[in-house]
Structure formats: structure tokens, C-alpha cells
Design a protein around this motif. Structure first.
Motif, PDB file in Angstrom:
ATOM      1  N   LEU A   8       0.832  -1.205   0.000  1.00  0.00           N
ATOM      2  CA  LEU A   8       0.000   0.000   0.000  1.00  0.00           C
ATOM      3  C   LEU A   8       0.868   1.257   0.000  1.00  0.00           C
ATOM      4  O   LEU A   8       0.610   2.209  -0.745  1.00  0.00           O
ATOM      5  N   LEU A   9       1.923   1.254   0.800  1.00  0.00           N
ATOM      6  CA  LEU A   9       2.838   2.390   0.855  1.00  0.00           C
ATOM      7  C   LEU A   9       3.561   2.581  -0.480  1.00  0.00           C
ATOM      8  O   LEU A   9       3.675   3.700  -0.980  1.00  0.00           O
ATOM      9  N   GLU A  10       4.001   1.495  -1.081  1.00  0.00           N
ATOM     10  CA  GLU A  10       4.668   1.564  -2.381  1.00  0.00           C
ATOM     11  C   GLU A  10       3.727   2.137  -3.445  1.00  0.00           C
ATOM     12  O   GLU A  10       4.118   2.985  -4.252  1.00  0.00           O
ATOM     13  N   GLN A  11       2.492   1.694  -3.427  1.00  0.00           N
ATOM     14  CA  GLN A  11       1.495   2.196  -4.380  1.00  0.00           C
ATOM     15  C   GLN A  11       1.237   3.687  -4.150  1.00  0.00           C
ATOM     16  O   GLN A  11       1.149   4.459  -5.105  1.00  0.00           O
ATOM     17  N   ALA A  12       1.122   4.094  -2.906  1.00  0.00           N
ATOM     18  CA  ALA A  12       0.898   5.507  -2.594  1.00  0.00           C
ATOM     19  C   ALA A  12       2.060   6.362  -3.099  1.00  0.00           C
ATOM     20  O   ALA A  12       1.860   7.409  -3.730  1.00  0.00           O
ATOM     21  N   ARG A  13       3.263   5.922  -2.835  1.00  0.00           N
ATOM     22  CA  ARG A  13       4.448   6.700  -3.213  1.00  0.00           C
ATOM     23  C   ARG A  13       4.681   6.723  -4.716  1.00  0.00           C
ATOM     24  O   ARG A  13       5.309   7.658  -5.222  1.00  0.00           O
ATOM     25  N   ALA A  14       4.179   5.738  -5.433  1.00  0.00           N
ATOM     26  CA  ALA A  14       4.355   5.700  -6.887  1.00  0.00           C
ATOM     27  C   ALA A  14       3.715   6.912  -7.559  1.00  0.00           C
ATOM     28  O   ALA A  14       4.175   7.349  -8.613  1.00  0.00           O
ATOM     29  N   GLY A  15       2.691   7.466  -6.950  1.00  0.00           N
ATOM     30  CA  GLY A  15       2.008   8.618  -7.531  1.00  0.00           C
ATOM     31  C   GLY A  15       2.473   9.965  -6.993  1.00  0.00           C
ATOM     32  O   GLY A  15       1.907  10.995  -7.341  1.00  0.00           O
ATOM     33  N   LEU A  16       3.506   9.956  -6.144  1.00  0.00           N
ATOM     34  CA  LEU A  16       3.976  11.191  -5.521  1.00  0.00           C
ATOM     35  C   LEU A  16       5.331  11.615  -6.067  1.00  0.00           C
ATOM     36  O   LEU A  16       6.166  10.782  -6.383  1.00  0.00           O
ATOM     37  N   HIS A  17       5.519  12.916  -6.146  1.00  0.00           N
ATOM     38  CA  HIS A  17       6.851  13.471  -6.407  1.00  0.00           C
ATOM     39  C   HIS A  17       7.364  13.947  -5.054  1.00  0.00           C
ATOM     40  O   HIS A  17       7.205  15.100  -4.681  1.00  0.00           O
ATOM     41  N   ARG A  18       7.943  13.025  -4.294  1.00  0.00           N
ATOM     42  CA  ARG A  18       8.344  13.306  -2.914  1.00  0.00           C
ATOM     43  C   ARG A  18       9.529  14.262  -2.870  1.00  0.00           C
ATOM     44  O   ARG A  18      10.378  14.259  -3.758  1.00  0.00           O
ATOM     45  N   LEU A  19       9.574  15.067  -1.817  1.00  0.00           N
ATOM     46  CA  LEU A  19      10.594  16.089  -1.682  1.00  0.00           C
ATOM     47  C   LEU A  19      11.554  15.787  -0.539  1.00  0.00           C
ATOM     48  O   LEU A  19      11.147  15.255   0.494  1.00  0.00           O
ATOM     49  N   THR A  20      12.812  16.174  -0.716  1.00  0.00           N
ATOM     50  CA  THR A  20      13.770  16.122   0.376  1.00  0.00           C
ATOM     51  C   THR A  20      13.460  17.284   1.322  1.00  0.00           C
ATOM     52  O   THR A  20      12.711  18.207   0.960  1.00  0.00           O
ATOM     53  N   PRO A  21      14.047  17.292   2.510  1.00  0.00           N
ATOM     54  CA  PRO A  21      13.830  18.435   3.385  1.00  0.00           C
ATOM     55  C   PRO A  21      14.228  19.773   2.732  1.00  0.00           C
ATOM     56  O   PRO A  21      13.477  20.748   2.831  1.00  0.00           O
ATOM     57  N   GLN A  22      15.354  19.827   2.054  1.00  0.00           N
ATOM     58  CA  GLN A  22      15.767  21.079   1.419  1.00  0.00           C
ATOM     59  C   GLN A  22      14.810  21.473   0.290  1.00  0.00           C
ATOM     60  O   GLN A  22      14.485  22.645   0.127  1.00  0.00           O
ATOM     61  N   GLN A  23      14.354  20.511  -0.485  1.00  0.00           N
ATOM     62  CA  GLN A  23      13.372  20.812  -1.526  1.00  0.00           C
ATOM     63  C   GLN A  23      12.058  21.305  -0.911  1.00  0.00           C
ATOM     64  O   GLN A  23      11.386  22.150  -1.496  1.00  0.00           O
ATOM     65  N   THR A  24      11.734  20.793   0.258  1.00  0.00           N
ATOM     66  CA  THR A  24      10.538  21.251   0.966  1.00  0.00           C
ATOM     67  C   THR A  24      10.680  22.717   1.350  1.00  0.00           C
ATOM     68  O   THR A  24       9.753  23.512   1.165  1.00  0.00           O
ATOM     69  N   VAL A  25      11.828  23.101   1.864  1.00  0.00           N
ATOM     70  CA  VAL A  25      12.082  24.506   2.210  1.00  0.00           C
ATOM     71  C   VAL A  25      11.893  25.378   0.972  1.00  0.00           C
ATOM     72  O   VAL A  25      11.232  26.420   1.028  1.00  0.00           O
ATOM     73  N   GLU A  26      12.451  24.963  -0.150  1.00  0.00           N
ATOM     74  CA  GLU A  26      12.327  25.727  -1.392  1.00  0.00           C
ATOM     75  C   GLU A  26      10.873  25.788  -1.867  1.00  0.00           C
ATOM     76  O   GLU A  26      10.413  26.831  -2.348  1.00  0.00           O
ATOM     77  N   ALA A  27      10.162  24.683  -1.744  1.00  0.00           N
ATOM     78  CA  ALA A  27       8.755  24.662  -2.161  1.00  0.00           C
ATOM     79  C   ALA A  27       7.932  25.637  -1.323  1.00  0.00           C
ATOM     80  O   ALA A  27       7.083  26.366  -1.860  1.00  0.00           O
ATOM     81  N   VAL A  28       8.179  25.676  -0.021  1.00  0.00           N
ATOM     82  CA  VAL A  28       7.456  26.598   0.857  1.00  0.00           C
ATOM     83  C   VAL A  28       7.801  28.037   0.497  1.00  0.00           C
ATOM     84  O   VAL A  28       6.915  28.897   0.438  1.00  0.00           O
ATOM     85  N   ARG A  29       9.049  28.302   0.208  1.00  0.00           N
ATOM     86  CA  ARG A  29       9.442  29.653  -0.240  1.00  0.00           C
ATOM     87  C   ARG A  29       8.714  30.035  -1.515  1.00  0.00           C
ATOM     88  O   ARG A  29       8.422  31.200  -1.756  1.00  0.00           O
ATOM     89  N   GLY A  30       8.408  29.034  -2.341  1.00  0.00           N
ATOM     90  CA  GLY A  30       7.701  29.273  -3.596  1.00  0.00           C
ATOM     91  C   GLY A  30       6.187  29.278  -3.462  1.00  0.00           C
ATOM     92  O   GLY A  30       5.485  29.358  -4.461  1.00  0.00           O
TER      93      GLY A  30
END
Length: 133
Positions: A8-30
Motif C-alpha cells: 500500500l505504501l509503495e502504491q501511494a508513493r508511486a504517484g507522488l513526487h516526494r521532496l527532500t527536506p531542502q526541496q521542501t524549504v524551497e517549495a514553501v518559499r515558492g
């Protein structure tokens, strides 16, 4: 027979473009919305994330669905980028997949959760958490 939580977790993650912590910081800035689904105890132990909105997992879909009568003001549209965080990045993956099923196509989560955030040396905040019941 059940496929099990790992499938179930693998299936869920297959549809996500998951972010690293640093990418998360950049996404929030954006302009991305950072949503923390950790429990009060977990937040007390690990600290709160700057700019995060805290939404309990039990009401997450109702607060973030733009068509819901119980949505938060930041739930402005189905194209809003939303990054979910939990303690280790497991339940946030399942929650992000649920949001995508609702039509929030840019919902995702942060790889490794707040554990990874802290390991990356990113800050927590002393300000009161923005809790949305």
C-alpha cells in the motif's frame, strides 16, 4: 488476501513526487503549503517547523479539500502545492495519496519526515504552532 502495508505504501508513493527536506524549504518559499500531521507529543519532542500548519490526520481531507465546508482558508484550489510531513515520512505518504485521490494533484510529502528535517540541520521554531482543529 491483503497485499499488506508495504504494498500500500509503495502504491501511494508511486504517484507522488516526494521532496527532500531542502526541496521542501524551497517549495514553501515558492508558495507551497506545509502541513504537519504529527501528534502533539511528537511535536513537543521534535519541535515545530517554521511556517507549518498543524492539521490532525483525522480531519486532513476535510480541511484541505477546497470544496469542503470545513476547509481552511489556505485550501484555495485543487492545484495548490501541499507538502505533508509526519515524524518519519510514512503516514504522510499515505495521506498525500489520499489528497491526490480527492483531486489535489500537487499534494506530496517529505522524504524521511521531521527526522530527516532535523538530520539535515534545518531549524525548528519557538513560535506557537499554527494548529487548525
Amino acid at each position: 488476501m491483503s497485499p499488506g502495508i508495504d504494498a500500500l505504501l509503495e502504491q501511494a508513493r508511486a504517484g507522488l513526487h516526494r521532496l527532500t527536506p531542502q526541496q521542501t524549504v524551497e517549495a514553501v518559499r515558492g508558495g507551497a503549503l506545509l502541513v504537519d500531521t504529527r501528534t502533539e507529543l511528537q511535536r513537543r519532542e521534535q519541535g515545530d517547523l517554521p511556517g507549518a500548519i498543524v492539521i490532525d490526520r483525522t480531519v486532513l481531507e476535510w480541511r484541505l479539500d477546497p470544496a469542503s465546508a470545513w476547509r481552511i482558508p489556505e485550501a484555495t484550489g485543487y492545484d495548490r502545492e501541499i507538502v505533508l510531513v509526519c515524524r518519519q515520512g510514512y503516514s504522510s505518504s499515505l495521506a498525500a495519496a489520499s489528497l491526490q485521490t480527492l483531486g489535489l494533484r500537487r499534494a506530496t510529502d517529505m522524504i524521511g519526515g521531521v527526522d530527516a528535517w532535523l538530520a539535515a540541520g534545518l531549524p525548528t521554531t519557538d513560535r506557537p504552532a499554527d494548529i487548525r482543529p
